[in-house]
Design a protein around this motif. Structure first.
Motif, PDB file in Angstrom:
ATOM      1  N   VAL A   1       0.831  -1.201   0.000  1.00 43.78           N
ATOM      2  CA  VAL A   1       0.000   0.000   0.000  1.00 43.78           C
ATOM      3  C   VAL A   1       0.868   1.255   0.000  1.00 43.78           C
ATOM      4  O   VAL A   1       0.598   2.203  -0.722  1.00 43.78           O
ATOM      5  N   ASP A   2       1.940   1.275   0.802  1.00 37.44           N
ATOM      6  CA  ASP A   2       2.777   2.470   0.897  1.00 37.44           C
ATOM      7  C   ASP A   2       3.428   2.826  -0.437  1.00 37.44           C
ATOM      8  O   ASP A   2       3.588   4.000  -0.752  1.00 37.44           O
ATOM      9  N   ASP A   3       3.803   1.810  -1.221  1.00 37.46           N
ATOM     10  CA  ASP A   3       4.376   2.087  -2.544  1.00 37.46           C
ATOM     11  C   ASP A   3       3.352   2.759  -3.445  1.00 37.46           C
ATOM     12  O   ASP A   3       3.668   3.687  -4.174  1.00 37.46           O
ATOM     13  N   ARG A   4       2.116   2.283  -3.371  1.00 28.41           N
ATOM     14  CA  ARG A   4       1.060   2.887  -4.197  1.00 28.41           C
ATOM     15  C   ARG A   4       0.772   4.316  -3.761  1.00 28.41           C
ATOM     16  O   ARG A   4       0.519   5.188  -4.586  1.00 28.41           O
ATOM     17  N   VAL A   5       0.804   4.551  -2.469  1.00 23.71           N
ATOM     18  CA  VAL A   5       0.573   5.904  -1.948  1.00 23.71           C
ATOM     19  C   VAL A   5       1.676   6.842  -2.428  1.00 23.71           C
ATOM     20  O   VAL A   5       1.413   7.963  -2.846  1.00 23.71           O
ATOM     21  N   ALA A   6       2.917   6.384  -2.386  1.00 29.88           N
ATOM     22  CA  ALA A   6       4.039   7.225  -2.808  1.00 29.88           C
ATOM     23  C   ALA A   6       3.962   7.570  -4.290  1.00 29.88           C
ATOM     24  O   ALA A   6       4.347   8.666  -4.695  1.00 29.88           O
ATOM     25  N   ARG A   7       3.447   6.656  -5.102  1.00 28.97           N
ATOM     26  CA  ARG A   7       3.374   6.899  -6.553  1.00 28.97           C
ATOM     27  C   ARG A   7       2.137   7.693  -6.967  1.00 28.97           C
ATOM     28  O   ARG A   7       2.078   8.211  -8.076  1.00 28.97           O
ATOM     29  N   LEU A   8       1.165   7.793  -6.102  1.00 27.99           N
ATOM     30  CA  LEU A   8      -0.093   8.464  -6.436  1.00 27.99           C
ATOM     31  C   LEU A   8       0.128   9.962  -6.626  1.00 27.99           C
ATOM     32  O   LEU A   8       0.776  10.626  -5.808  1.00 27.99           O
ATOM     33  N   GLY A  34     -13.133   6.976  -2.738  1.00 27.35           N
ATOM     34  CA  GLY A  34     -13.228   7.094  -4.179  1.00 27.35           C
ATOM     35  C   GLY A  34     -11.917   7.461  -4.853  1.00 27.35           C
ATOM     36  O   GLY A  34     -11.841   7.528  -6.074  1.00 27.35           O
ATOM     37  N   ALA A  35     -10.860   7.673  -4.075  1.00 28.76           N
ATOM     38  CA  ALA A  35      -9.584   8.092  -4.655  1.00 28.76           C
ATOM     39  C   ALA A  35      -8.975   6.985  -5.506  1.00 28.76           C
ATOM     40  O   ALA A  35      -8.524   7.228  -6.620  1.00 28.76           O
ATOM     41  N   THR A  36      -8.943   5.790  -4.995  1.00 27.63           N
ATOM     42  CA  THR A  36      -8.425   4.615  -5.703  1.00 27.63           C
ATOM     43  C   THR A  36      -9.153   3.390  -5.183  1.00 27.63           C
ATOM     44  O   THR A  36      -9.760   3.443  -4.107  1.00 27.63           O
ATOM     45  N   PRO A  37      -9.087   2.262  -5.887  1.00 23.12           N
ATOM     46  CA  PRO A  37      -9.734   1.051  -5.366  1.00 23.12           C
ATOM     47  C   PRO A  37      -9.166   0.612  -4.011  1.00 23.12           C
ATOM     48  O   PRO A  37      -9.902   0.100  -3.166  1.00 23.12           O
ATOM     49  N   TRP A  38      -7.882   0.814  -3.759  1.00 21.00           N
ATOM     50  CA  TRP A  38      -7.289   0.339  -2.508  1.00 21.00           C
ATOM     51  C   TRP A  38      -7.504   1.272  -1.329  1.00 21.00           C
ATOM     52  O   TRP A  38      -7.194   0.925  -0.201  1.00 21.00           O
ATOM     53  N   THR A  39      -8.056   2.483  -1.555  1.00 17.53           N
ATOM     54  CA  THR A  39      -8.360   3.362  -0.407  1.00 17.53           C
ATOM     55  C   THR A  39      -9.759   3.112   0.140  1.00 17.53           C
ATOM     56  O   THR A  39     -10.169   3.793   1.066  1.00 17.53           O
ATOM     57  N   LYS A  40     -10.464   2.149  -0.404  1.00 20.00           N
ATOM     58  CA  LYS A  40     -11.788   1.811   0.147  1.00 20.00           C
ATOM     59  C   LYS A  40     -11.651   1.070   1.471  1.00 20.00           C
ATOM     60  O   LYS A  40     -12.594   0.969   2.227  1.00 20.00           O
ATOM     61  N   LYS A  41     -10.463   0.549   1.739  1.00 17.89           N
ATOM     62  CA  LYS A  41     -10.210  -0.118   3.006  1.00 17.89           C
ATOM     63  C   LYS A  41      -9.406   0.809   3.902  1.00 17.89           C
ATOM     64  O   LYS A  41      -8.699   1.709   3.447  1.00 17.89           O
ATOM     65  N   ARG A  42      -9.502   0.559   5.191  1.00 14.52           N
ATOM     66  CA  ARG A  42      -8.885   1.448   6.178  1.00 14.52           C
ATOM     67  C   ARG A  42      -7.377   1.600   5.979  1.00 14.52           C
ATOM     68  O   ARG A  42      -6.843   2.709   6.068  1.00 14.52           O
ATOM     69  N   ALA A  43      -6.671   0.528   5.713  1.00 13.27           N
ATOM     70  CA  ALA A  43      -5.208   0.605   5.588  1.00 13.27           C
ATOM     71  C   ALA A  43      -4.805   1.553   4.455  1.00 13.27           C
ATOM     72  O   ALA A  43      -3.899   2.375   4.616  1.00 13.27           O
ATOM     73  N   GLY A  44      -5.472   1.455   3.323  1.00 14.16           N
ATOM     74  CA  GLY A  44      -5.152   2.326   2.193  1.00 14.16           C
ATOM     75  C   GLY A  44      -5.514   3.771   2.467  1.00 14.16           C
ATOM     76  O   GLY A  44      -4.746   4.686   2.164  1.00 14.16           O
ATOM     77  N   ALA A  45      -6.684   3.989   3.054  1.00 15.60           N
ATOM     78  CA  ALA A  45      -7.117   5.356   3.369  1.00 15.60           C
ATOM     79  C   ALA A  45      -6.204   5.983   4.421  1.00 15.60           C
ATOM     80  O   ALA A  45      -5.844   7.161   4.317  1.00 15.60           O
ATOM     81  N   THR A  46      -5.808   5.191   5.405  1.00 18.76           N
ATOM     82  CA  THR A  46      -4.921   5.711   6.445  1.00 18.76           C
ATOM     83  C   THR A  46      -3.555   6.072   5.871  1.00 18.76           C
ATOM     84  O   THR A  46      -2.988   7.121   6.195  1.00 18.76           O
ATOM     85  N   ALA A  47      -3.023   5.223   5.005  1.00 19.67           N
ATOM     86  CA  ALA A  47      -1.724   5.500   4.390  1.00 19.67           C
ATOM     87  C   ALA A  47      -1.777   6.774   3.554  1.00 19.67           C
ATOM     88  O   ALA A  47      -0.877   7.622   3.629  1.00 19.67           O
ATOM     89  N   LEU A  48      -2.833   6.929   2.762  1.00 21.27           N
ATOM     90  CA  LEU A  48      -2.971   8.139   1.957  1.00 21.27           C
ATOM     91  C   LEU A  48      -3.190   9.357   2.860  1.00 21.27           C
ATOM     92  O   LEU A  48      -2.628  10.425   2.629  1.00 21.27           O
ATOM     93  N   GLY A  49      -3.985   9.192   3.910  1.00 17.58           N
ATOM     94  CA  GLY A  49      -4.200  10.278   4.862  1.00 17.58           C
ATOM     95  C   GLY A  49      -2.910  10.727   5.526  1.00 17.58           C
ATOM     96  O   GLY A  49      -2.678  11.919   5.705  1.00 17.58           O
TER      97      GLY A  49
END
Length: 103
Positions: A1-8, A34-49
């Motif tokens: 998830v962190d790699d995807r967040v860094a590339r976003l 709605g930002a990405t498919p992987w931010t629909k879960k808490r881990a992805g949203a938290t990483a992006l946040g």
């Protein structure tokens, strides 16, 4: 998830709006599902946040599902915590400043 967040890529105009809201309100709720498919879960949203908070000098105060609450003080504090911790009230501090030179 962190790699995807860094590339976003985050739109700078969106970041400017979030920054302005933080200065104005101090607390901002971000719904990131709605930002990405992987931010629909808490881990992805938290990483992006966390990334957004880091870029804006804010803190992730809470994450629930795909929603993240950011906090950043908007200006000078309304309470003088040092004065309160010393057991003096704000009125005591004002009286001292008016009555004598404080070093």
């Amino acid at each position: 998830v962190d790699d995807r967040v860094a590339r976003l890529t985050i739109d700078p105009r969106w970041m400017e709006r979030a920054d302005a809201l933080l200065w104005k309100r101090e607390l901002v709720t971000l719904r990131l599902g709605g930002a990405t498919p992987w931010t629909k879960k808490r881990a992805g949203a938290t990483a992006l946040g966390r990334r957004i908070a880091g870029e804006l000098g804010a803190h992730v105060a809470q994450a629930v599902g795909h929603t993240v609450l950011l906090y950043r003080p908007g200006g000078p504090p309304g309470l003088e915590l040092d004065v309160l911790a010393a057991g003096r009230g704000p009125q005591d501090d004002v009286t001292e400043k008016e009555g004598q030179d404080i070093n």
